[in-house]
Design a protein around this motif. Structure first.
Motif, PDB file in Angstrom:
ATOM      1  N   LYS A  55      17.832  66.944  -4.939  1.00  0.00           N
ATOM      2  CA  LYS A  55      18.806  65.945  -4.478  1.00  0.00           C
ATOM      3  C   LYS A  55      19.865  66.588  -3.577  1.00  0.00           C
ATOM      4  CE  LYS A  55      22.006  62.337  -6.010  1.00  0.00           C
ATOM      5  NZ  LYS A  55      22.911  62.515  -4.906  1.00  0.00           N
ATOM      6  N   ASP A  59      20.342  65.252   0.188  1.00  0.00           N
ATOM      7  CA  ASP A  59      21.629  64.694   0.625  1.00  0.00           C
ATOM      8  C   ASP A  59      22.201  65.457   1.816  1.00  0.00           C
ATOM      9  OD1 ASP A  59      21.434  62.748  -1.342  1.00  0.00           O
ATOM     10  OD2 ASP A  59      22.871  63.722  -2.697  1.00  0.00           O
ATOM     11  N   ARG A  94      15.074  59.416  -1.206  1.00  0.00           N
ATOM     12  CA  ARG A  94      16.213  58.559  -0.892  1.00  0.00           C
ATOM     13  C   ARG A  94      15.971  57.801   0.405  1.00  0.00           C
ATOM     14  NH1 ARG A  94      21.672  60.955   0.791  1.00  0.00           N
ATOM     15  NH2 ARG A  94      21.616  59.058   1.990  1.00  0.00           N
TER      16      ARG A  94
END
Length: 132
Positions: free
Chosen positions: A89, A93, A130
């Motif tokens: 993650k 990001d 994502r």
């Protein structure tokens, strides 16, 4: 959906808190293959998902911020179990931020999604996916 994947690797040291981690509670090293997959429904004006050279360069820049680090000593990760899932993650990001700032070119603004997979070994890996 079209996709392009680029790959790099990182070597880190860290430890975990919690009985669930068994011997990994002690300081240990990890080497991860890092795959970043960029997805979009339609190809851009050049008939590509993303410029592979720029994607490779930006993934390299992101992982270099973590490479050869003891994550236990990094203030941004203080008190955090830097699990494989968590690191996927973090990398996703950071790549998303670079895409938003235009680092992967104007055509990359059409990327709909991003998945980062960290391979711990040939038999175990974790991913974070994502939308952009």
């Amino acid at each position: 959906m079209f996709s392009v994947t680029v790959r790099d690797h990182i070597m880190i040291a860290h430890s975990f808190r919690g009985e669930v981690f068994g011997p990994a509670q002690r300081l240990h090293g990890a080497t991860f293959l890092v795959d970043a997959t960029f997805r979009r429904e339609q190809l851009d004006d050049d008939n590509i998902v993303v410029d592979i050279g720029l994607a490779t360069q930006e993934l390299g820049a992101v992982v270099s911020e973590l490479n050869y680090r003891n994550l236990d000593n990094e203030p941004e990760f203080a008190g955090t179990n830097t699990s494989t899932e968590f690191l996927a993650k973090v990398i996703a990001d950071r790549l998303a931020e670079r895409i938003a700032k235009g680092a992967l070119g104007e055509g990359a603004k059409g990327i709909a999604g991003l998945t980062v997979t960290l391979h711990e070994s040939h038999i175990a890996w974790a991913s974070y996916e994502r939308a952009l």
